[in-house]
Design a protein around this motif. Sequence first.
Motif, PDB file in Angstrom:
ATOM      1  N   LEU A 100      20.468  34.589  -0.701  1.00 50.12           N
ATOM      2  CA  LEU A 100      20.201  33.261  -0.877  1.00 50.12           C
ATOM      3  C   LEU A 100      18.840  32.628  -0.099  1.00 50.12           C
ATOM      4  CD1 LEU A 100      23.544  31.438   0.659  1.00 50.12           C
ATOM      5  CD2 LEU A 100      22.674  31.696  -1.638  1.00 50.12           C
ATOM      6  N   LEU A 101      18.403  33.637   0.659  1.00 51.38           N
ATOM      7  CA  LEU A 101      17.215  33.454   1.362  1.00 51.38           C
ATOM      8  C   LEU A 101      16.002  34.043   0.783  1.00 51.38           C
ATOM      9  CD1 LEU A 101      18.237  34.009   5.230  1.00 51.38           C
ATOM     10  CD2 LEU A 101      18.057  31.688   3.932  1.00 51.38           C
ATOM     11  N   ASP A 102      16.188  34.888  -0.313  1.00 48.85           N
ATOM     12  CA  ASP A 102      14.950  35.500  -1.022  1.00 48.85           C
ATOM     13  C   ASP A 102      14.586  34.338  -1.977  1.00 48.85           C
ATOM     14  OD1 ASP A 102      16.129  35.471  -3.470  1.00 48.85           O
ATOM     15  OD2 ASP A 102      16.974  37.430  -3.490  1.00 48.85           O
ATOM     16  N   ASP A 103      13.442  34.563  -2.590  1.00 44.30           N
ATOM     17  CA  ASP A 103      12.742  33.750  -3.459  1.00 44.30           C
ATOM     18  C   ASP A 103      12.634  34.265  -4.911  1.00 44.30           C
ATOM     19  OD1 ASP A 103      11.968  31.531  -1.898  1.00 44.30           O
ATOM     20  OD2 ASP A 103      10.333  32.894  -0.817  1.00 44.30           O
ATOM     21  N   ARG A 104      13.619  34.882  -5.263  1.00 42.25           N
ATOM     22  CA  ARG A 104      13.727  35.503  -6.679  1.00 42.25           C
ATOM     23  C   ARG A 104      14.732  34.779  -7.569  1.00 42.25           C
ATOM     24  NH1 ARG A 104      13.028  39.768  -3.007  1.00 42.25           N
ATOM     25  NH2 ARG A 104      15.335  40.749  -3.312  1.00 42.25           N
TER      26      ARG A 104
END
Length: 192
Positions: A20-24
């Motif tokens: 959830l916290l990644d930007d992918r």
Amino acid sequence: GVNRDYVPRAELEAELRQLLLDDRRPIVTLVGRGGIGKTSLALKVIHDILDDTRFEGIVWLSSRDVDLQLSGPKPVRPSVVSTDDISKTYASLVLQEEELRAKGFNARAFFEQQLQVSDLGPCLFIFDNFETTDSPVEVFNWIDTFIRLPNKALITTRLRDFKGDYPLEVKGMTDEEALLLVKQTAAALGVD
């Protein structure tokens, strides 16, 4: 707050938090059998990331068709089952009554724009009990068409018929987790 009967599932929680916290990955799917803990896992991790600066808004939309109660499952009429339902529900959460009734207002077009660039800032849209939508594959494709990072979608579902998401399978508990659940339940029932 978080359900006090919740049994921590550290490995799954860490993996979901990271996704959830990644930007992918714009769409993450929690998939597993009914009652396996998808919604509880999502609630726990979302509660944990509230203080993180990744999302300015978190919007929970549920298509649940059963309330699990101590007396057993109770069927309920799901209220968020179509793209129009989803759009109208979201609009009613974030807009004033006069904006909703403005001439020419189109809730679906508004929500599609919000999936791309949310007025709330980076937003996590949660679609819980997704299998009870009218046409899960169609609704998924609609979300997939419009969602844009930094916004993200988290879907909980019993189905795995989608392409383009990042699936996280929720399986049965470890022996330690299951034992803790038995102990917690026994204590709550006053059974040794």
